[in-house]
Write a protein that holds these residues in place. Structure first.
Motif, PDB file in Angstrom:
ATOM      1  N   PRO C  50      54.877 113.275 112.977  1.00  0.00           N
ATOM      2  CA  PRO C  50      54.237 114.200 112.037  1.00  0.00           C
ATOM      3  C   PRO C  50      53.804 113.465 110.779  1.00  0.00           C
ATOM      4  O   PRO C  50      54.412 112.451 110.402  1.00  0.00           O
ATOM      5  N   PHE C  51      52.794 113.972 110.108  1.00  0.00           N
ATOM      6  CA  PHE C  51      52.290 113.269 108.934  1.00  0.00           C
ATOM      7  C   PHE C  51      53.334 113.217 107.825  1.00  0.00           C
ATOM      8  O   PHE C  51      53.366 112.284 107.019  1.00  0.00           O
ATOM      9  N   ALA C  52      54.222 114.209 107.834  1.00  0.00           N
ATOM     10  CA  ALA C  52      55.297 114.201 106.836  1.00  0.00           C
ATOM     11  C   ALA C  52      56.117 112.912 106.917  1.00  0.00           C
ATOM     12  O   ALA C  52      56.542 112.370 105.891  1.00  0.00           O
ATOM     13  N   ALA C  53      56.293 112.426 108.127  1.00  0.00           N
ATOM     14  CA  ALA C  53      57.053 111.180 108.289  1.00  0.00           C
ATOM     15  C   ALA C  53      56.275 109.996 107.743  1.00  0.00           C
ATOM     16  O   ALA C  53      56.861 109.027 107.232  1.00  0.00           O
ATOM     17  N   VAL C  54      54.972 110.063 107.858  1.00  0.00           N
ATOM     18  CA  VAL C  54      54.139 109.011 107.260  1.00  0.00           C
ATOM     19  C   VAL C  54      54.378 108.988 105.754  1.00  0.00           C
ATOM     20  O   VAL C  54      54.573 107.929 105.144  1.00  0.00           O
ATOM     21  N   MET C  55      54.399 110.202 105.157  1.00  0.00           N
ATOM     22  CA  MET C  55      54.580 110.301 103.712  1.00  0.00           C
ATOM     23  C   MET C  55      55.970 109.825 103.287  1.00  0.00           C
ATOM     24  O   MET C  55      56.133 109.193 102.257  1.00  0.00           O
ATOM     25  N   GLU C  56      56.936 110.123 104.117  1.00  0.00           N
ATOM     26  CA  GLU C  56      58.318 109.799 103.750  1.00  0.00           C
ATOM     27  C   GLU C  56      58.677 108.341 104.006  1.00  0.00           C
ATOM     28  O   GLU C  56      59.408 107.735 103.248  1.00  0.00           O
ATOM     29  N   LYS C  57      58.193 107.839 105.130  1.00  0.00           N
ATOM     30  CA  LYS C  57      58.669 106.516 105.534  1.00  0.00           C
ATOM     31  C   LYS C  57      57.601 105.424 105.429  1.00  0.00           C
ATOM     32  O   LYS C  57      57.852 104.354 104.882  1.00  0.00           O
ATOM     33  N   ILE C  58      56.438 105.738 105.971  1.00  0.00           N
ATOM     34  CA  ILE C  58      55.455 104.657 106.126  1.00  0.00           C
ATOM     35  C   ILE C  58      54.813 104.280 104.788  1.00  0.00           C
ATOM     36  O   ILE C  58      54.784 103.096 104.416  1.00  0.00           O
ATOM     37  N   LEU C  59      54.329 105.265 104.060  1.00  0.00           N
ATOM     38  CA  LEU C  59      53.627 104.913 102.818  1.00  0.00           C
ATOM     39  C   LEU C  59      54.554 104.256 101.791  1.00  0.00           C
ATOM     40  O   LEU C  59      54.164 103.251 101.174  1.00  0.00           O
ATOM     41  N   PRO C  60      55.782 104.757 101.623  1.00  0.00           N
ATOM     42  CA  PRO C  60      56.670 104.034 100.686  1.00  0.00           C
ATOM     43  C   PRO C  60      56.960 102.606 101.143  1.00  0.00           C
ATOM     44  O   PRO C  60      57.039 101.693 100.317  1.00  0.00           O
ATOM     45  N   GLU C  61      57.076 102.419 102.453  1.00  0.00           N
ATOM     46  CA  GLU C  61      57.340 101.063 102.936  1.00  0.00           C
ATOM     47  C   GLU C  61      56.124 100.157 102.668  1.00  0.00           C
ATOM     48  O   GLU C  61      56.263  98.998 102.280  1.00  0.00           O
ATOM     49  N   ALA C  62      54.953 100.743 102.852  1.00  0.00           N
ATOM     50  CA  ALA C  62      53.742  99.942 102.711  1.00  0.00           C
ATOM     51  C   ALA C  62      53.412  99.647 101.246  1.00  0.00           C
ATOM     52  O   ALA C  62      53.017  98.543 100.896  1.00  0.00           O
ATOM     53  N   PHE C  63      53.578 100.662 100.406  1.00  0.00           N
ATOM     54  CA  PHE C  63      53.024 100.539  99.040  1.00  0.00           C
ATOM     55  C   PHE C  63      54.046 100.749  97.926  1.00  0.00           C
ATOM     56  O   PHE C  63      53.695 100.702  96.747  1.00  0.00           O
ATOM     57  N   GLY C  64      55.284 100.985  98.323  1.00  0.00           N
ATOM     58  CA  GLY C  64      56.317 101.318  97.330  1.00  0.00           C
ATOM     59  C   GLY C  64      56.590 100.231  96.311  1.00  0.00           C
ATOM     60  O   GLY C  64      57.178 100.492  95.257  1.00  0.00           O
ATOM     61  N   GLN C  65      56.159  99.011  96.588  1.00  0.00           N
ATOM     62  CA  GLN C  65      56.408  97.929  95.621  1.00  0.00           C
ATOM     63  C   GLN C  65      55.521  98.053  94.383  1.00  0.00           C
ATOM     64  O   GLN C  65      55.766  97.382  93.383  1.00  0.00           O
ATOM     65  N   HIS C  66      54.496  98.903  94.473  1.00  0.00           N
ATOM     66  CA  HIS C  66      53.579  99.019  93.337  1.00  0.00           C
ATOM     67  C   HIS C  66      54.174  99.936  92.274  1.00  0.00           C
ATOM     68  O   HIS C  66      54.654 101.027  92.598  1.00  0.00           O
ATOM     69  N   PRO C  67      54.142  99.518  90.998  1.00  0.00           N
ATOM     70  CA  PRO C  67      54.746 100.367  89.951  1.00  0.00           C
ATOM     71  C   PRO C  67      54.097 101.750  89.859  1.00  0.00           C
ATOM     72  O   PRO C  67      54.742 102.694  89.396  1.00  0.00           O
ATOM     73  N   GLU C  68      52.894 101.885  90.279  1.00  0.00           N
ATOM     74  CA  GLU C  68      52.242 103.202  90.199  1.00  0.00           C
ATOM     75  C   GLU C  68      52.556 104.101  91.384  1.00  0.00           C
ATOM     76  O   GLU C  68      52.184 105.279  91.374  1.00  0.00           O
ATOM     77  N   PHE C  69      53.176 103.547  92.388  1.00  0.00           N
ATOM     78  CA  PHE C  69      53.346 104.344  93.607  1.00  0.00           C
ATOM     79  C   PHE C  69      54.105 105.644  93.342  1.00  0.00           C
ATOM     80  O   PHE C  69      53.719 106.711  93.814  1.00  0.00           O
TER      81      PHE C  69
END
Lengths: 500, 328, 120, 89
Positions: C50-69
């Motif tokens: 589900p897209f919710a899992a993308v929001m919870e897991k994938i995007l933070p893993e991909a971009f969470g290092q950015h201070p603006e994330f």
């Protein structure tokens, strides 16, 4: 009877060009089966103008002289621990990239020129290609020998051959050459003989090698310039091939132009790595990538294309994009490697403040605006003990196989992305140039062994990244990769130099 | 004392590249080893050749010979590019002074017209055989597998071009640099019945698809017979018939043959020893091509040397084959 | 012409067919005008995710290092799916909302200008 | 008008060759870079065997040029007496 003196041209004609004969027992098409399918029309191989007229005895004589000089320098270099004369140990990382990324291309050039040097039915062209094949074998072997000494004292060179077949960024140069070799013989000649040798290798072997000298690396500059002395012959061959094809038949023009468009694009993408080596991996600067590009592509290439205009040849497609990209690509590429420094077989680093200022001066329109902020951010993170290594794996271009790091030239803040559908599957590209190449021959490019996708398919071991690096790539994790700061290379260097 | 410390500090981290170490152990390697072993790509070529999609770009399947390890073909001369060109440069230096001496003293004038005609008809056309050998060896170099054998095939291919050029120069010496002798010699090659068997053999071999078979037909069979007939027996005949100075002009090819035979024999021996299938296949190829070669060379041998000459040459070939482990 | 080959019938093996990914499909995610990440990132994901899992897991893993994330306002983020405007449905699976193999999802965060406002 | 150019390794032999080039082509531009010497000229550049021989004080074969050559730009025409680089416009 006083024998008349033969001039070089007559002598060469008699000794070489006259060796062929017309077959009467076999069908010559069986002996030379690959000459027609590309659509190139050759009406008369006798019209071939020999680009140079070396007979084998002269070849052996001069090449042996070059080799003697070269190996004397290699011997002296290793006996005197010449690696200690390098001005800055960061420089050696350029050597690592050279051996893993470039030297194996010389090997492929040997194979490719041996192939066309067998397959052309005209003896003049064939012999010129065979000689180039032999030269290319020389280049790969002298490079291995030159770097053999570095391998003894620095990490990251020891698995060059294994890594060239597998590592994610090395699939960029490798696929460039396998693309050319898997093409027909005439396309190979336009790809490598003309596009690559005539214009693009100059950028690697002239300004970069001059930079190697400037950075105290006598072994590399010596093989570089010694190799380049063969390159002058190769360039002449490349130019002769294109003139010959265009003079043979007017139908050849559109085919040749199509190949020029393709291979200049593919070549400039490949040179992204060289751009980065010049700007970021030569700690002592000679000239910027942008300046080198202006001298060797815009000026020299411009003169070349003006000369070829009489045949109807035009500047390569997208040359206006290439012109803008010279301000960007070295910075974008080094940032990519810096942020993937954990997965690279060499060390990366933040440029020094002096280097950042040099970039500002050399790239006044782009560096401070787009690239200095990247390094400011990286410095902040490093100061906090959070040296930035990006997570995950990047999207790759289906054709050039480079991570999709290039940006739109009308908005350099935004990555450029193109895609197309073929047989119900979507394919992604870094640029219109790469997309065009795919669309022209999709059955070829669907075969790309894209490293990121191969990892996902489970073909590279893993799934943990560390295991892929150590087992599949055979990197010595913790030694070969990561930042220059704190690396075993740096520690050894400091010990040799007596620096605490 | 300070020197000792310095030496200890500069202890190398490793002795050689990892793939060399895996083969030969952790010790300093020779230049031949580093330039040769495991240099060629083995996997992940991305695109199948559009001219031969049934194979990968580098593919060991282009010959029916199979090898456990294609790098078993160690060159007994240990030629990598640098050692190769330096060896040939030395030989060409001698040869150059021979040719210069011959020309300066105009030694051609001491050779009878009859023998000159014989040389133009029977020796000079061999430049076209060398040309065929150039194609066949470069073919193996381009489509063969593993640097150990493919580099040696390229050196051999280029040597053959050199040989062809030396033979052409003999023609030029005989005709005072007009090139007429080369025209006549080529005419013989194309028309004279004495040459047609050899020419048909060369054309057939150029069309052979299996590169190892082509190597056998050229470097093993035909070259061995030509070497014996021309550079040993005919050379002796010239000596006995007042044209011994020609030996100065063929010295390069004679010495080259000795050098190259060592490599050719080693290739044969190593391939035959790898498995019985290889041995059987090599014997089959050798038999086929030896039969053809004997038939092709018969008129030439008779014309050049008389009856029995070819039998000697075949005997010499058979001896080499036996030594390489074939037919026993 | 799909290829200019010696003989007719040259076909390339498609290396990245979805069947080769062991039940997953590849999806790329890119954050527009944030060059801290040199390129869009690739992930092998189950089509049923589900897209919710993308929001919870994938995007933070991909971009969470950015201070603006952490400052992203997802309500105003603009999305593109394969170059077309797109509104993710959190509860629906990737495949149910047309995110197929080798789809590229981009999002734009107009109020966030990147590190030092420089698109980094 | 386009420039032809030639670059030579910076060594003893090349210095004589560059001197000869300067003499034969008075309006050429000589650029010294690390380990190399680059010579440029509009349109055409000639290396004359006799002039090189005079500078070196020995016999010199035009093909010896290849031993020290790094790169060039222009159409090449090489014979026993001269090495010519030219753009044919």
């Amino acid at each position: 009877m006083a024998a008349k003196k033969l001039n070089i041209k007559d002598k060469y004609r008699l000794l070489t060009r006259d060796l062929d004969w017309d077959f009467s027992y076999e069908d010559p098409k069986k002996a030379f089966p690959y000459e027609e399918f590309e659509g190139i029309k050759i009406t008369d191989w006798d019209k071939w103008e020999d680009p140079f007229r070396l007979t084998m005895d002269t070849y052996w004589k001069y090449q042996a002289e070059k080799e003697k000089k070269l190996y004397a320098i290699f011997d002296a270099f290793s006996q005197n621990n010449g690696h200690l004369n390098v001005v800055d140990p960061r420089y050696v990382n350029a050597v690592k990239l050279f051996l893993t990324g470039v030297s194996p291309l010389e090997y492929q050039a040997y194979q490719g020129f041996a192939h066309v040097g067998r397959q052309f039915s005209g003896v003049g062209a064939r012999v010129a290609c065979q000689m180039q094949s032999l030269d290319e074998l020389r280049h790969v072997q002298t490079q291995i020998h030159a770097m053999s000494h570095y391998n003894k004292f620095f990490d990251g060179l020891q698995e060059f051959s294994h890594q060239h077949d597998r590592v994610w960024y090395l699939s960029v140069p490798k696929s460039f050459f396998t693309d050319a070799r898997s093409a027909g013989p005439f396309e190979f000649m336009i790809a490598i003989g003309f596009s690559f040798e005539y214009v693009l290798t100059n950028l690697l072997f002239v300004p970069f090698m001059s930079g190697a000298a400037h950075n105290g690396d006598m072994a590399t500059v010596t093989f570089g310039f010694s190799a380049q002395s063969d390159e002058a012959r190769h360039m002449t061959l490349g130019l002769e091939v294109i003139k010959f094809l265009l003079e043979q038949h007017e139908d050849n023009l559109p085919i040749v132009q199509k190949w020029i468009d393709k291979w200049f694009w593919r070549g400039t993408r490949l040179l992204t790595i060289v751009a980065m080596m010049m700007d970021y991996m030569l700690p002592k600067k000679v000239m910027s990538w942008k300046e080198a590009w202006e001298v060797y592509f815009e000026e020299a290439g411009g003169a070349l294309f003006k000369d070829l205009a009489r045949y109807g040849i035009k500047m390569p497609k997208y040359v206006e994009v290439i012109e803008k990209e010279k301000e960007h690509i070295s910075h974008q590429a080094w940032w990519t490697f810096y942020t993937h420094g954990h997965a690279a077989g060499f060390h990366t680093w933040i440029p020094s403040d002096e280097e950042l200022d040099w970039f500002s001066e050399k790239y006044p329109d782009t560096f401070d605006k787009y690239y200095r902020p990247l390094w400011e951010m990286a410095k902040e993170m490093e100061a906090k003990g959070e040296r930035f290594y990006t997570t995950g794996l990047p999207q790759l271009c289906q054709v050039c196989q480079i991570p999709m790091l290039f940006t739109e030239m009308d908005n350099p803040n935004q990555n450029a992305m193109r895609d197309t559908m073929y047989k119900n599957e979507r394919y992604h590209f870094c640029s219109d140039g790469c997309c065009d190449i795919f669309e022209e021959e999709p059955e070829k490019y669907v075969q790309a062994w894209l490293p990121v996708h191969q990892i996902f398919q489970g073909n590279c071991g893993g799934p943990e990244m560390g295991d892929i690096l150590s087992d599949f790539y055979r990197m010595n994790v913790g030694h070969d990769n990561m930042d220059m700061k704190g690396s075993p290379d740096e520690k050894r260097w400091n010990k040799w130099k007596g620096v605490a | 004392m300070t020197i000792e410390i310095k030496t200890a500090m500069l202890e190398p981290v490793r002795n050689t590249f990892a793939h060399i170490e895996r083969r030969f152990g952790d010790k300093p390697a020779t230049r031949y080893q580093e330039a040769t072993y495991d240099v060629a790509s083995e996997v992940n070529f991305h695109y199948r050749p559009i001219w031969q999609p049934e194979f990968e770009l580098n593919d060991s399947g282009r010959t029916a010979i199979v090898m456990e390890d294609w790098y078993a073909f160690k060159d007994p001369r240990q030629f990598y590019y640098g050692s190769y060109v330096q060896a040939r440069a030395k030989q060409q230096e001698v040869s150059e002074s021979n040719y210069k001496f011959f020309e300066k003293r105009d030694l051609a004038r001491l050779i009878s017209d009859e023998i000159k005609q014989k040389l133009i008809r029977l020796l000079v056309p061999l430049r076209h055989v060398e040309q065929a050998a150039n194609l066949n060896n470069v073919y193996g170099s381009s489509l063969g597998y593993g640097t150990a054998i493919t580099q040696a095939l390229l050196y051999n291919g280029m040597d053959r071009l050199g040989n062809a050029q030396y033979l052409s120069r003999i023609g030029l010496i005989l005709d005072g640099n007009t090139g007429d002798s080369l025209v006549v010699a080529k005419h013989h090659w194309v028309e004279d019945s004495v040459w047609q068997g050899v020419r048909a053999y060369c054309e057939a071999n150029i069309c052979v698809e299996d590169w190892f078979e082509s190597f056998v037909a050229q470097d093993v069979v035909l070259d061995a017979l030509v070497y014996e007939l021309v550079y040993i027996q005919f050379d002796a005949w010239l000596q006995e018939n007042g044209a011994q100075d020609i030996g100065m002009l063929t010295e390069f090819i004679q010495n080259w043959n000795k050098d190259t035979n060592r490599w050719v024999d080693s290739v044969l021996k190593i391939a035959a020893a790898d498995c019985s299938e290889n041995k059987a296949l090599l014997e089959q190829w050798v038999s086929t091509w030896r039969g053809k070669a004997v038939e092709a060379l018969a008129p030439l041998a008779t014309e050049m040397l008389g009856e029995g000459a070819l039998d000697h040459a075949v005997a010499a070939l058979d001896k080499r084959l036996q030594k390489a482990g074939l037919f026993k | 012409m799909p290829v200019y080959a010696l003989n007719p019938g040259y076909t390339g093996e498609r290396m990245d067919r979805v069947e080769n990914f062991g039940g997953n499909q590849v999806v790329y995610f890119g954050w527009d005008e944030h060059r801290m990440f040199c390129a869009a990132k690739a992930f092998p994901l189950p089509p049923s995710m589900p897209f919710a899992a993308v929001m919870e897991k994938i995007l933070p893993e991909a971009f969470g290092q950015h201070p603006e994330f952490s400052q992203i306002n997802w309500d105003t983020a603009e999305w593109l799916l394969n170059n077309e405007p797109f509104k993710p449905q959190m509860d629906a699976s990737l495949e149910a909302q047309g995110i197929d193999h080798k789809s590229l999802i981009r999002f734009k965060t107009p109020e966030l200008k990147g590190y030092a406002g420089a698109g980094v | 008008m386009s420039k032809v150019y030639i670059a030579l390794q910076d060594n003893e032999q090349s210095r004589y060759i560059v001197e000869a080039i300067e003499e034969t082509n008075p309006d050429s531009t000589i650029i010294h870079m690390p380990a190399m010497i680059r010579v440029e000229r509009e349109h055409k550049l000639v290396i004359d065997r006799e002039v090189v021989e005079e500078k070196m004080g020995r016999e010199w074969d035009v093909q010896e040029l290849h031993v020290n050559l790094i790169t060039l730009g222009g159409n090449v025409d090489e014979d026993d007496d001269r090495f010519v680089l030219e753009w044919k416009l």
